[in-house]
Design a protein around this motif. Structure first.
Motif, PDB file in Angstrom:
ATOM      1  N   MET A   1       0.848  -1.187   0.000  1.00  0.00           N
ATOM      2  CA  MET A   1       0.000   0.000   0.000  1.00  0.00           C
ATOM      3  C   MET A   1       0.890   1.246   0.000  1.00  0.00           C
ATOM      4  SD  MET A   1      -2.813   0.997   2.856  1.00  0.00           S
ATOM      5  CE  MET A   1      -4.125   2.035   2.386  1.00  0.00           C
ATOM      6  N   THR A   2       0.548   2.195  -0.830  1.00  0.00           N
ATOM      7  CA  THR A   2       1.319   3.428  -0.937  1.00  0.00           C
ATOM      8  C   THR A   2       0.701   4.499  -0.053  1.00  0.00           C
ATOM      9  OG1 THR A   2       1.862   2.901  -3.210  1.00  0.00           O
ATOM     10  CG2 THR A   2       2.204   5.164  -2.524  1.00  0.00           C
ATOM     11  N   ASP A   3       1.520   5.121   0.761  1.00  0.00           N
ATOM     12  CA  ASP A   3       1.049   6.222   1.600  1.00  0.00           C
ATOM     13  C   ASP A   3       1.413   7.539   0.930  1.00  0.00           C
ATOM     14  OD1 ASP A   3       0.006   4.691   3.680  1.00  0.00           O
ATOM     15  OD2 ASP A   3       1.987   4.471   4.610  1.00  0.00           O
ATOM     16  N   PHE A   4       0.441   8.399   0.776  1.00  0.00           N
ATOM     17  CA  PHE A   4       0.691   9.725   0.227  1.00  0.00           C
ATOM     18  C   PHE A   4       0.714  10.718   1.369  1.00  0.00           C
ATOM     19  CE2 PHE A   4      -1.114   7.429  -3.330  1.00  0.00           C
ATOM     20  CZ  PHE A   4      -0.211   7.745  -4.338  1.00  0.00           C
ATOM     21  N   LEU A   5       1.788  11.474   1.454  1.00  0.00           N
ATOM     22  CA  LEU A   5       1.892  12.476   2.507  1.00  0.00           C
ATOM     23  C   LEU A   5       0.964  13.639   2.192  1.00  0.00           C
ATOM     24  CD1 LEU A   5       5.763  12.561   2.969  1.00  0.00           C
ATOM     25  CD2 LEU A   5       4.078  11.397   4.397  1.00  0.00           C
ATOM     26  N   GLN A   6       0.246  14.049   3.175  1.00  0.00           N
ATOM     27  CA  GLN A   6      -0.620  15.213   3.039  1.00  0.00           C
ATOM     28  C   GLN A   6       0.164  16.441   3.500  1.00  0.00           C
ATOM     29  OE1 GLN A   6      -3.763  15.378   1.827  1.00  0.00           O
ATOM     30  NE2 GLN A   6      -3.613  13.215   1.306  1.00  0.00           N
ATOM     31  N   HIS A   7       0.288  17.417   2.631  1.00  0.00           N
ATOM     32  CA  HIS A   7       0.984  18.654   2.974  1.00  0.00           C
ATOM     33  C   HIS A   7      -0.036  19.745   3.219  1.00  0.00           C
ATOM     34  CE1 HIS A   7       4.982  17.208   1.912  1.00  0.00           C
ATOM     35  NE2 HIS A   7       4.435  16.629   0.869  1.00  0.00           N
ATOM     36  N   HIS A   8       0.149  20.451   4.300  1.00  0.00           N
ATOM     37  CA  HIS A   8      -0.680  21.629   4.544  1.00  0.00           C
ATOM     38  C   HIS A   8      -0.161  22.751   3.658  1.00  0.00           C
ATOM     39  CE1 HIS A   8      -1.552  25.470   6.582  1.00  0.00           C
ATOM     40  NE2 HIS A   8      -2.741  24.930   6.651  1.00  0.00           N
ATOM     41  N   VAL A   9      -1.066  23.419   2.977  1.00  0.00           N
ATOM     42  CA  VAL A   9      -0.689  24.532   2.106  1.00  0.00           C
ATOM     43  C   VAL A   9      -1.439  25.773   2.582  1.00  0.00           C
ATOM     44  CG1 VAL A   9      -0.660  25.436  -0.241  1.00  0.00           C
ATOM     45  CG2 VAL A   9      -0.302  22.989   0.147  1.00  0.00           C
ATOM     46  N   ALA A  10      -0.703  26.780   3.019  1.00  0.00           N
ATOM     47  CA  ALA A  10      -1.297  28.056   3.418  1.00  0.00           C
ATOM     48  C   ALA A  10      -1.449  28.925   2.183  1.00  0.00           C
ATOM     49  CB  ALA A  10      -0.416  28.750   4.458  1.00  0.00           C
ATOM     50  N   THR A  11      -2.620  29.512   2.001  1.00  0.00           N
ATOM     51  CA  THR A  11      -2.859  30.361   0.834  1.00  0.00           C
ATOM     52  C   THR A  11      -3.159  31.792   1.266  1.00  0.00           C
ATOM     53  OG1 THR A  11      -5.199  29.745   0.790  1.00  0.00           O
ATOM     54  CG2 THR A  11      -3.701  28.442  -0.578  1.00  0.00           C
ATOM     55  N   TYR A  12      -2.682  32.724   0.456  1.00  0.00           N
ATOM     56  CA  TYR A  12      -2.832  34.143   0.762  1.00  0.00           C
ATOM     57  C   TYR A  12      -3.130  34.928  -0.513  1.00  0.00           C
ATOM     58  CZ  TYR A  12       0.090  32.497   4.636  1.00  0.00           C
ATOM     59  OH  TYR A  12       0.605  31.781   5.683  1.00  0.00           O
ATOM     60  N   VAL A  55      -1.330  22.558 -12.338  1.00  0.00           N
ATOM     61  CA  VAL A  55       0.136  22.568 -12.335  1.00  0.00           C
ATOM     62  C   VAL A  55       0.641  23.101 -10.995  1.00  0.00           C
ATOM     63  CG1 VAL A  55       2.210  23.560 -13.402  1.00  0.00           C
ATOM     64  CG2 VAL A  55       0.330  22.743 -14.836  1.00  0.00           C
ATOM     65  N   ALA A  56       0.028  24.170 -10.500  1.00  0.00           N
ATOM     66  CA  ALA A  56       0.432  24.743  -9.212  1.00  0.00           C
ATOM     67  C   ALA A  56       0.236  23.725  -8.088  1.00  0.00           C
ATOM     68  CB  ALA A  56      -0.354  26.022  -8.932  1.00  0.00           C
ATOM     69  N   ALA A  57      -0.878  22.995  -8.091  1.00  0.00           N
ATOM     70  CA  ALA A  57      -1.139  21.989  -7.055  1.00  0.00           C
ATOM     71  C   ALA A  57      -0.089  20.882  -7.082  1.00  0.00           C
ATOM     72  CB  ALA A  57      -2.545  21.410  -7.218  1.00  0.00           C
ATOM     73  N   ALA A  58       0.318  20.458  -8.280  1.00  0.00           N
ATOM     74  CA  ALA A  58       1.353  19.427  -8.397  1.00  0.00           C
ATOM     75  C   ALA A  58       2.689  19.936  -7.844  1.00  0.00           C
ATOM     76  CB  ALA A  58       1.508  18.993  -9.851  1.00  0.00           C
ATOM     77  N   LEU A  59       3.011  21.179  -8.133  1.00  0.00           N
ATOM     78  CA  LEU A  59       4.244  21.765  -7.599  1.00  0.00           C
ATOM     79  C   LEU A  59       4.185  21.888  -6.078  1.00  0.00           C
ATOM     80  CD1 LEU A  59       4.843  24.461 -10.338  1.00  0.00           C
ATOM     81  CD2 LEU A  59       6.408  22.589  -9.763  1.00  0.00           C
ATOM     82  N   GLN A  60       3.031  22.290  -5.554  1.00  0.00           N
ATOM     83  CA  GLN A  60       2.872  22.396  -4.098  1.00  0.00           C
ATOM     84  C   GLN A  60       3.032  21.037  -3.435  1.00  0.00           C
ATOM     85  OE1 GLN A  60      -0.981  24.245  -3.894  1.00  0.00           O
ATOM     86  NE2 GLN A  60      -0.248  25.964  -5.104  1.00  0.00           N
ATOM     87  N   ALA A  61       2.472  19.983  -4.053  1.00  0.00           N
ATOM     88  CA  ALA A  61       2.608  18.626  -3.511  1.00  0.00           C
ATOM     89  C   ALA A  61       4.070  18.173  -3.516  1.00  0.00           C
ATOM     90  CB  ALA A  61       1.752  17.650  -4.315  1.00  0.00           C
ATOM     91  N   ALA A  62       4.864  18.728  -4.443  1.00  0.00           N
ATOM     92  CA  ALA A  62       6.288  18.413  -4.512  1.00  0.00           C
ATOM     93  C   ALA A  62       7.125  19.304  -3.597  1.00  0.00           C
ATOM     94  CB  ALA A  62       6.778  18.534  -5.953  1.00  0.00           C
ATOM     95  N   GLY A  63       6.469  20.189  -2.843  1.00  0.00           N
ATOM     96  CA  GLY A  63       7.178  21.014  -1.874  1.00  0.00           C
ATOM     97  C   GLY A  63       7.549  22.406  -2.324  1.00  0.00           C
ATOM     98  N   PHE A  64       6.943  22.869  -3.405  1.00  0.00           N
ATOM     99  CA  PHE A  64       7.247  24.211  -3.891  1.00  0.00           C
ATOM    100  C   PHE A  64       6.085  25.159  -3.613  1.00  0.00           C
ATOM    101  CE2 PHE A  64      10.009  21.563  -6.410  1.00  0.00           C
ATOM    102  CZ  PHE A  64      11.192  22.275  -6.397  1.00  0.00           C
ATOM    103  N   ALA A  65       6.408  26.359  -3.158  1.00  0.00           N
ATOM    104  CA  ALA A  65       5.408  27.416  -3.045  1.00  0.00           C
ATOM    105  C   ALA A  65       5.131  27.923  -4.458  1.00  0.00           C
ATOM    106  CB  ALA A  65       5.924  28.553  -2.170  1.00  0.00           C
ATOM    107  N   THR A  66       3.938  28.448  -4.669  1.00  0.00           N
ATOM    108  CA  THR A  66       3.600  29.032  -5.966  1.00  0.00           C
ATOM    109  C   THR A  66       2.989  30.401  -5.761  1.00  0.00           C
ATOM    110  OG1 THR A  66       1.400  27.992  -6.003  1.00  0.00           O
ATOM    111  CG2 THR A  66       3.201  26.779  -7.068  1.00  0.00           C
ATOM    112  N   ILE A  67       3.238  31.270  -6.718  1.00  0.00           N
ATOM    113  CA  ILE A  67       2.556  32.554  -6.755  1.00  0.00           C
ATOM    114  C   ILE A  67       2.055  32.734  -8.184  1.00  0.00           C
ATOM    115  CG2 ILE A  67       4.692  33.877  -7.081  1.00  0.00           C
ATOM    116  CD1 ILE A  67       3.259  36.124  -5.391  1.00  0.00           C
TER     117      ILE A  67
END
Length: 84
Positions: A1-12, A55-67
């Motif tokens: 079973m694959t565990d996917f880490l859930q990342h909290h993303v703060a948006t502003y 695309v932004a969501a995929a980058l955020q899941a990979a640990g990148f902030a987006t603007i």
């Protein structure tokens, strides 16, 4: 079973002053962001398009902030869309 880490993303919502113009943007910062990617839109496509958000969501899941930034004002977008 694959565990996917859930990342909290703060948006502003962000406003950036550029001379006399005020540029609206959306900043999203995941916990422990390791960098930031800037999306600049100026051809009539807005920062809220599904493709750009995906695309932004995929980058955020990979640990990148987006603007995501719209370089056109609302008046410019309206003019652009009304052209033949």
């Amino acid at each position: 079973m694959t565990d996917f880490l859930q990342h909290h993303v703060a948006t502003y919502p962000v406003n950036i002053r550029a001379g006399k113009a005020l540029i609206s943007a959306d900043l999203a910062v995941p916990d422990d962001a390791r960098g930031i990617v800037l999306f600049a839109h100026g051809s009539g496509s807005s920062r809220g398009s599904r493709r750009k958000l995906a695309v932004a969501a995929a980058l955020q899941a990979a640990g990148f902030a987006t603007i995501l930034v719209d370089l056109l004002t609302l008046k410019m977008i309206t003019t652009f869309r009304s052209r033949p």
